[in-house]
Design a protein around this motif. Structure first.
Motif, PDB file in Angstrom:
ATOM      1  N   ALA A  96      13.924  13.808   4.518  1.00  0.00           N
ATOM      2  CA  ALA A  96      13.341  12.569   3.988  1.00  0.00           C
ATOM      3  C   ALA A  96      13.242  12.626   2.463  1.00  0.00           C
ATOM      4  O   ALA A  96      13.039  13.687   1.878  1.00  0.00           O
ATOM      5  N   ASP A  97      13.383  11.453   1.854  1.00  0.00           N
ATOM      6  CA  ASP A  97      13.373  11.352   0.397  1.00  0.00           C
ATOM      7  C   ASP A  97      11.935  11.041  -0.050  1.00  0.00           C
ATOM      8  O   ASP A  97      11.447   9.937   0.134  1.00  0.00           O
ATOM      9  N   TYR A  98      11.289  12.036  -0.630  1.00  0.00           N
ATOM     10  CA  TYR A  98       9.872  11.886  -0.945  1.00  0.00           C
ATOM     11  C   TYR A  98       9.622  10.991  -2.152  1.00  0.00           C
ATOM     12  O   TYR A  98       8.514  10.542  -2.376  1.00  0.00           O
ATOM     13  N   GLU A  99      10.646  10.744  -2.920  1.00  0.00           N
ATOM     14  CA  GLU A  99      10.474   9.872  -4.081  1.00  0.00           C
ATOM     15  C   GLU A  99      10.227   8.436  -3.652  1.00  0.00           C
ATOM     16  O   GLU A  99       9.782   7.612  -4.417  1.00  0.00           O
ATOM     17  N   ARG A 100      10.560   8.144  -2.385  1.00  0.00           N
ATOM     18  CA  ARG A 100      10.520   6.773  -1.913  1.00  0.00           C
ATOM     19  C   ARG A 100       9.132   6.270  -1.643  1.00  0.00           C
ATOM     20  O   ARG A 100       8.912   5.100  -1.418  1.00  0.00           O
ATOM     21  N   ILE A 101       8.201   7.175  -1.522  1.00  0.00           N
ATOM     22  CA  ILE A 101       6.915   6.742  -0.984  1.00  0.00           C
ATOM     23  C   ILE A 101       5.788   7.290  -1.835  1.00  0.00           C
ATOM     24  O   ILE A 101       5.881   8.379  -2.386  1.00  0.00           O
ATOM     25  N   SER A 102       4.755   6.485  -1.971  1.00  0.00           N
ATOM     26  CA  SER A 102       3.585   6.963  -2.672  1.00  0.00           C
ATOM     27  C   SER A 102       2.671   7.619  -1.658  1.00  0.00           C
ATOM     28  O   SER A 102       2.306   7.036  -0.657  1.00  0.00           O
ATOM     29  N   ILE A 103       2.339   8.875  -1.906  1.00  0.00           N
ATOM     30  CA  ILE A 103       1.647   9.630  -0.873  1.00  0.00           C
ATOM     31  C   ILE A 103       0.158   9.375  -0.861  1.00  0.00           C
ATOM     32  O   ILE A 103      -0.541   9.918  -0.032  1.00  0.00           O
ATOM     33  N   HIS A 104      -0.342   8.526  -1.773  1.00  0.00           N
ATOM     34  CA  HIS A 104      -1.799   8.400  -1.801  1.00  0.00           C
ATOM     35  C   HIS A 104      -2.330   7.750  -0.532  1.00  0.00           C
ATOM     36  O   HIS A 104      -3.498   7.851  -0.229  1.00  0.00           O
ATOM     37  N   ARG A 105      -1.469   7.078   0.214  1.00  0.00           N
ATOM     38  CA  ARG A 105      -1.936   6.446   1.439  1.00  0.00           C
ATOM     39  C   ARG A 105      -1.334   7.095   2.680  1.00  0.00           C
ATOM     40  O   ARG A 105      -1.511   6.598   3.782  1.00  0.00           O
ATOM     41  N   LEU A 106      -0.597   8.162   2.483  1.00  0.00           N
ATOM     42  CA  LEU A 106       0.157   8.756   3.588  1.00  0.00           C
ATOM     43  C   LEU A 106      -0.709   9.011   4.814  1.00  0.00           C
ATOM     44  O   LEU A 106      -0.356   8.674   5.938  1.00  0.00           O
ATOM     45  N   SER A 107      -1.899   9.591   4.586  1.00  0.00           N
ATOM     46  CA  SER A 107      -2.687   9.969   5.757  1.00  0.00           C
ATOM     47  C   SER A 107      -3.177   8.746   6.524  1.00  0.00           C
ATOM     48  O   SER A 107      -3.385   8.816   7.729  1.00  0.00           O
ATOM     49  N   ASP A 108      -3.340   7.619   5.833  1.00  0.00           N
ATOM     50  CA  ASP A 108      -3.787   6.409   6.542  1.00  0.00           C
ATOM     51  C   ASP A 108      -2.730   5.890   7.508  1.00  0.00           C
ATOM     52  O   ASP A 108      -3.041   5.244   8.495  1.00  0.00           O
ATOM     53  N   LEU A 109      -1.463   6.153   7.184  1.00  0.00           N
ATOM     54  CA  LEU A 109      -0.385   5.567   7.983  1.00  0.00           C
ATOM     55  C   LEU A 109      -0.388   6.081   9.411  1.00  0.00           C
ATOM     56  O   LEU A 109       0.155   5.442  10.302  1.00  0.00           O
ATOM     57  N   PHE A 110      -0.985   7.239   9.629  1.00  0.00           N
ATOM     58  CA  PHE A 110      -0.965   7.809  10.973  1.00  0.00           C
ATOM     59  C   PHE A 110      -2.325   7.701  11.661  1.00  0.00           C
ATOM     60  O   PHE A 110      -2.567   8.359  12.660  1.00  0.00           O
ATOM     61  N   ASP A 111      -3.209   6.894  11.080  1.00  0.00           N
ATOM     62  CA  ASP A 111      -4.538   6.734  11.675  1.00  0.00           C
ATOM     63  C   ASP A 111      -4.441   6.313  13.132  1.00  0.00           C
ATOM     64  O   ASP A 111      -3.681   5.420  13.481  1.00  0.00           O
ATOM     65  N   ARG A 112      -5.241   6.976  13.950  1.00  0.00           N
ATOM     66  CA  ARG A 112      -5.359   6.658  15.369  1.00  0.00           C
ATOM     67  C   ARG A 112      -4.060   6.839  16.155  1.00  0.00           C
ATOM     68  O   ARG A 112      -3.950   6.382  17.277  1.00  0.00           O
ATOM     69  N   THR A 113      -3.045   7.464  15.560  1.00  0.00           N
ATOM     70  CA  THR A 113      -1.824   7.730  16.315  1.00  0.00           C
ATOM     71  C   THR A 113      -1.923   9.099  16.979  1.00  0.00           C
ATOM     72  O   THR A 113      -2.800   9.897  16.666  1.00  0.00           O
ATOM     73  N   GLU A 137       0.808  -1.215   0.000  1.00  0.00           N
ATOM     74  CA  GLU A 137       0.000   0.000   0.000  1.00  0.00           C
ATOM     75  C   GLU A 137       0.841   1.265   0.000  1.00  0.00           C
ATOM     76  O   GLU A 137       0.318   2.352  -0.191  1.00  0.00           O
ATOM     77  N   LEU A 138       2.151   1.130   0.217  1.00  0.00           N
ATOM     78  CA  LEU A 138       2.990   2.333   0.233  1.00  0.00           C
ATOM     79  C   LEU A 138       3.568   2.646  -1.143  1.00  0.00           C
ATOM     80  O   LEU A 138       4.259   3.633  -1.315  1.00  0.00           O
ATOM     81  N   ALA A 139       3.301   1.769  -2.102  1.00  0.00           N
ATOM     82  CA  ALA A 139       3.886   1.957  -3.421  1.00  0.00           C
ATOM     83  C   ALA A 139       2.822   2.457  -4.384  1.00  0.00           C
ATOM     84  O   ALA A 139       1.640   2.141  -4.243  1.00  0.00           O
ATOM     85  N   GLY A 140       3.217   3.247  -5.348  1.00  0.00           N
ATOM     86  CA  GLY A 140       2.274   3.732  -6.345  1.00  0.00           C
ATOM     87  C   GLY A 140       2.965   4.693  -7.288  1.00  0.00           C
ATOM     88  O   GLY A 140       3.819   5.469  -6.870  1.00  0.00           O
ATOM     89  N   TYR A 141       2.605   4.629  -8.551  1.00  0.00           N
ATOM     90  CA  TYR A 141       3.261   5.453  -9.557  1.00  0.00           C
ATOM     91  C   TYR A 141       2.216   5.810 -10.598  1.00  0.00           C
ATOM     92  O   TYR A 141       1.471   4.944 -11.072  1.00  0.00           O
TER      93      TYR A 141
END
Lengths: 267, 897
Positions: free
Chosen positions: B682-699, A212-216
């Protein structure tokens, strides 16, 4: 039977798009569950690049095993990049991967088409679980991770490909509504890839990453290709599907209607 | 005995040498308090000798008892202020035989070493450099001697996370030094008691001494015209011919533009934070020496940098807040007890009324309270990590005790537990029983996060068309929202993103406001609720003359209102909300200020997007918000949504809905950085941001993001007040056509609220695809006509131009050869089959017209499927859903593959 020759019964073949993966179930004479780009151990790699999350491996593992339990495939095919770290295997991976693979094996025979992130994975696999990096034909369908030139045996077939992590941005009248995993389907230029003539076009189905962290962005896969397969894609044949198999249409259908248009309006 | 008499004779002598005629009011009041050893918050305008009020009695204390290490620490929010204070303090210290030193980001290594070996009696520093003191062994030891801490411009710090961090740092000093005396210097604020508690913590008594500023204010408002050239001329006219003018603008861009327009005068310089330090200092010095008549500046000049005498302060545009106006105008009339003269140049209707209201409130002393961030989890995280590094390992009980003495974390639990757990997850500390132990990462994290200021990497925006850089954006903003293909606004223009690479976004100019993404032009000063309400009241009573003296200004305001009347527009006031249908969407005129409008606009857009499945774009200012909606939705839909909104649900709705917005993602990245979850580099190319906000859910990271959004960006309470008044009928809601006032907004913040499910967007995409697909129409009656066209161009009831029959088959382009097959003179059984299919196809088109053509254009949809779809009688979206369903079935099968 693994490594089945082509020529399966064409009328029976179906491809089911499992949105909850995203994953693909190929049903022909056998049922093959295809899971691409798991990237187990991505968290420790991200941490080296400035992103610190706790490991989500367990959640990812359960997402796969739930699919296997539900769809009861004859085999689970991992379409490359099972793990994350190259060239070394990290501590997180050594710790987690054997258990992950054991959990898969306990449910269905396993076949791995190694990806560019998988050097060393053979040490964790049984010999019969390891396919060629340049692709394999199983039950009439080709499978290739996508970072190498394809093997000649894939010519003229439908080839499922990982590696590209396609993601589509869908716009409505007001703005961008959602970014979601997607499939790209299109024809390959055989000679460009050095494939032998096969009498019918080689078609390729880019499958979304399970991780889920990957996407292009799909548009960039086509406009700025970064792999042999994407470079030899016939652009005019490319179409976008959503993770549940909804046909969105050609790439251009994703852009808002005013894109590059001659219309001028105040804004 | 006067205050002067009680000071050490050496100090009295130095005062005489300095040439002071006597003590100012502030000094008379403050010196006895400090001498008595009380904690003190001194509130006085700039230039009333505030610094000396605090420092003279401190010097007295330092002279009477010497102690080892730093004896007094003077904290200022700005490096520029340090330099200024240092010059003054060095003079006093030299005269008194004391040593002063300054320590901040620019201090040289040699100087730092000297301070470690021979600590100065008085250390002048910033909150951030103070943090660094705790990391050095020797420096920590020097903290044991601290007897006084003076916090300058405490009103500025108290309202920010920097201040919250400082309040913990003060308690950390106490661990070494024991109790010390605290002195805060502040501009006028609405809540002095609370600021005093912020300075001293909840358990120490704090004396507040205030020198009133309002009685010495002379304020006026004039209208400067609506064109920039006229406004610049108006600035020029407002300048005092004798010189010594400060012109304040609200943005750097305006400061630059004015500077450019008035450059030819030769006695004007621009002064703002983006200019280099040398340029700024040069301007300050020349102004002080009287070589410059006018400085055009931004908030950079609000704080007490000493620039000598100021005769007149000109505020360009509404100052937005009462406190800001008082502080800025307070720079004028520096001679003791002189009158501070200020003129506001209003640049439009809203601006004018707002300025009038702010002036009235300033004269009445109705200043806004400083909003102190209580319980900021990222500050807590930062300070817990700092404590772990400082002590190597530390008991949780001790951490609790330190935090409990501050005003911002009086009861640290349960937040502390959550923060510790989160940080242990990021390996910023280890928990061993009841002890916190530092890690290798913690020190690295701390070095990169000494400051709570979001020191953002900037991303360049490069225009491919003109091949130049058009501006910069905050990296956190880019990470959260910008992707190839998206459109955003910066510098008032629309741009479409072509490519995002490290440190740079390539864009091209975009034409339309459609699909527009958020814009951030730096953070704007929000207009408070109370000011906006009063402006609404003024629009209703039209008693402009009660607020504004200038005849020309009154005339202009009345003219605008008359024009509204003439157009039969309804004037939105404090008792009337108007919802206006405009070209781009619906303008909601609500006099409630930025923060409450932000809430109302977001809640409305969330409900509309949920109900109609569409994205809604929002733009907000203090008196209106624009909801960008699809053409099918209008003011009536917004009204219905507003009337059915239960005020009790507002906060809950926002918590659910904010997650999908750019504002949330942007803040989340900033907070996560301060938590050490995302490194500064941080290297932003490493991660797809479409799920970024989910990663911190309930934290706790998410929790802090919400806290900050609700505390700083949104005023839920006031929004509830407005919506409740709508329900009670004390505020009426009117739908109408766009008016002069509704269309005149200059929107300061934008965002896009996407719907929960992309269903509508997917359908729209599919409709576009089908509309655009090619179809071959062929007459199955005369068999002599076929035409290739696009689905969108097919008529409602297609007809053959040759024989006028409506028996038209709709074929996909690749099926075109079948027409010839069906028309063969002699047909094989297969050919007859083809003819039968085409006739079936044409019969469907005959009975259902274009709808049949659309269905038949679905991928893999033949006559059988098409008649099944048409048989369901589904209309609109349901009809297209049926097509999608048929396509999905087809795509699964080998026919597609």
């Amino acid at each position: 039977m693994l490594h089945a020759p082509p020529g399966a019964d064409p009328d029976r073949m179906r491809i089911e798009f499992l949105e909850q993966g995203p994953a693909t179930l190929v049903v022909n004479r056998e049922r093959t569950l295809v899971v691409a780009d798991l990237h187990f151990g991505i968290e420790s790699d991200l941490a080296r690049h400035g992103w610190h999350f706790s490991s989500r491996s367990l959640e990812r593992l359960h997402r796969v095993t739930d699919l296997v339990d539900r769809f009861r495939p004859d085999r689970l095919l991992l379409l490359g990049d099972v793990k994350q770290s190259v060239p070394f295997t990290t501590r997180q991976e050594w710790r987690e991967l054997p258990e992950v693979l054991a959990a898969f094996r306990a449910r269905a025979p396993l076949l791995v088409v190694p990806g560019n992130h998988d050097p060393g994975i053979e040490r964790l696999l049984r010999p019969e679980e390891l396919a060629e990096r340049t692709g394999v034909v199983v039950d009439g369908v080709g499978y290739l991770h996508g970072h190498t030139l394809p093997a000649p045996c894939l010519a003229g077939l439908l080839v499922l490909v990982g590696h590209h992590h396609p993601l589509a941005a869908i716009q409505d009248e007001v703005g961008c509504a959602v970014r979601t995993p997607a499939y790209l389907v299109g024809e390959l230029d055989g000679p460009c890839l050095g494939l032998p003539p096969a009498g019918r076009p080689t078609r390729v189905l880019f499958t979304p990453a399970f991780n889920e962290l990957a996407g292009y962005d799909v548009q960039r896969i086509v406009t700025a290709p970064f792999s042999p397969v994407s470079r030899c894609l016939k652009r005019e044949t490319v179409e976008v599907l959503l993770a549940d198999g909804t046909l969105l249409g050609p790439i251009e259908a994703l852009a808002p209607p005013d894109r590059g248009g001659g219309e001028v309006s105040a804004g | 005995m006067t205050a002067l008499d009680r000071l050490d004779p050496r100090i009295r002598q130095t005062i005489a040498e300095r040439g002071f005629a006597g003590l100012s009011e502030a000094q008379e009041l403050a010196i006895p308090e400090v001498l008595a050893g009380r904690h003190l918050l001194l509130i006085a305008p700039t230039g009333t000798g505030k610094t000396e009020s605090a420092m003279l009695p401190v010097f007295h204390g330092l002279l009477s008892t010497k102690s080892a290490g730093f004896s007094a620490i003077y904290i200022t929010p700005l490096r520029a202020l340090n330099r200024d204070i240092l010059l003054r303090m060095e003079w006093w210290c030299a005269a008194l035989g004391l040593r002063a030193g300054v320590r901040h980001g620019d201090t040289t290594q040699a100087e730092r070493r000297r301070q470690a070996l021979h600590p100065p009696d008085l250390l002048i520093t910033t909150p951030e450099s103070l943090q660094a003191l705790f990391m050095g062994k020797t420096l920590k030891r020097h903290l044991t001697g601290v007897r006084y801490v003076i916090v300058d411009e405490v009103h500025e710090l108290a309202g920010s996370k920097r201040g919250a961090q400082l309040s913990v740092a003060l308690e950390r000093i106490r661990t070494y030094a024991g109790e010390f005396q605290r002195i805060g210097l502040s501009a006028t604020v609405g809540n002095p008691g609370e600021v005093g508690r912020f300075l001293c913590g909840p358990h120490r008594p704090c004396r507040v001494v205030a020198v009133p500023v309002a009685k010495s204010l002379d304020l006026s408002v004039v209208y400067a015209g609506d064109r920039f050239e006229a406004q610049a001329r108006c600035v020029e006219r407002a300048l005092d011919p004798s010189g010594s003018n400060l012109v304040f603008t609200n943005t750097r861009v305006t400061a630059e533009a004015l500077g450019h327009a008035l450059f030819r005068r030769g006695d004007i310089e621009v002064h703002h934070g983006s200019l280099s330090r040398e340029v700024r200092i040069d301007a300050e010095e020349r102004f002080k020496r009287g070589e410059l008549g006018t400085l055009i500046c931004t908030s950079s000049m609000e704080l007490g940098i000493d620039i000598g005498h100021v005769e007149h302060v000109v505020q360009f545009g509404s100052p937005r807040e009462v406190a800001r106006l008082v502080q800025r105008v307070g720079r004028a009339g520096h001679r003791l007890s002189a009158i501070s003269r200020g003129t506001i140049l209003a640049t439009g209707f809203d601006d004018l009324l707002e300025s009038g209201v702010i002036v009235r409130r300033a004269m009445a002393g109705e200043l806004e309270p400083v909003r102190i961030p209580y319980g900021a989890a990222d500050v807590l995280a930062n300070q817990v990590a700092a404590l772990a590094v400082e002590h190597g390992e530390i008991d949780l009980a001790q951490v609790r005790a330190i935090l409990g003495r501050t005003a911002v974390f009086p009861e640290p639990d349960p937040l502390l537990e959550r923060v510790v757990a989160e940080m242990a997850g990021h390996r910023l500390l280890r928990v061993e029983g009841d002890r916190l132990v530092t890690t290798a990462r913690a020190r690295r994290y701390l070095m990169g996060n000494l400051s709570m200021i979001h020191d953002e990497r900037k991303v360049q925006v490069f225009d491919l068309a003109s091949r130049r850089t058009v501006g910069t954006l905050d990296e956190s903003f880019v990470v959260g929202t910008i992707d190839p293909g998206s459109v955003f606004i910066t510098k008032g223009q629309l741009w479409r993103v072509l490519e995002v690479e490290e440190g740079r976004i390539t864009v091209e100019p975009a034409r339309r406001a459609k699909g527009e993404l958020p814009s951030w032009e730096g953070e704007q000063i929000p207009v408070p609720f109370a000011v906006a309400r009063e402006v609404g009241g003024l629009r209703r009573t039209r008693r402009i003359g009660d607020y504004i003296g200038s005849r020309r200004a009154i005339h202009y305001a009345e003219h605008v209102l008359d024009e509204m009347d003439r157009n039969r527009s309804v004037i939105p006031t404090d008792r009337t909300i108007t919802l206006e249908n405009a070209e781009e969407g619906v303008v909601c005129n609500i006099c409630a200020g930025h923060r409450a409008n932000e809430v109302i606009a977001r809640v409305l857009s969330l409900l509309l997007s949920a109900r109609y499945g569409t994205s809604v774009g929002i733009e907000i200012d203090a008196y209106r918000c624009l909801l960008r909606l699809p053409k099918s939705l209008g003011a009536a839909d917004v009204q219905e949504t507003l009337l059915s909104l239960d005020p009790a649900h507002i906060r809950g709705l926002l918590e659910i809905g904010l997650k999908r917005t750019a504002l949330y993602k942007w803040k989340l990245v900033q907070v996560a950085k301060k938590f050490g979850a995302i490194d500064p580099d941080a290297d932003y190319e490493r991660i797809s941001i479409h799920r970024l906000s989910d990663l911190f859910d309930r934290t706790v990271v998410q929790q802090e993001t919400y806290r900050e959004l609700f505390e700083e960006y949104m005023d839920v309470e006031s929004a509830v007040e407005i919506v409740s008044a709508v329900h009670a009928g004390t505020i009426e809601v009117v739908t109408t056509q766009v008016s002069l006032l509704g269309a005149s907004g200059l929107f300061s913040s934008r965002d896009l609220v996407p719907p929960e499910s992309a269903d509508t967007a997917i359908l729209a995409t599919v409709k576009r695809r089908i509309d655009d697909s090619e179809v071959v129409l062929c007459c199955m009656n005369c068999r002599r006509w076929k035409q290739k066209t696009r689905v969108s161009r097919v008529e409602e009831r297609p007809q053959c131009p040759v024989c006028s029959a409506r028996l038209i088959a709709a074929l996909k382009p690749w099926d075109e050869p079948l027409y010839a097959v069906a028309n063969r003179k002699t047909k094989s059984p297969e050919d007859r089959e083809v003819e039968k299919r085409l006739l079936r196809n044409a019969n469907i088109v005959l009975s259902s017209g274009k709808k049949a053509v659309i269905a038949l254009s679905g991928r893999g949809v033949g006559p059988e499927h098409a008649s099944r779809i048409l048989g369901t009688l589904a209309e609109g979206d349901q009809f297209y859903r049926q097509i999608l369903k048929a396509e999905r079935q087809y795509i699964q099968t080998r026919h597609f593959w």
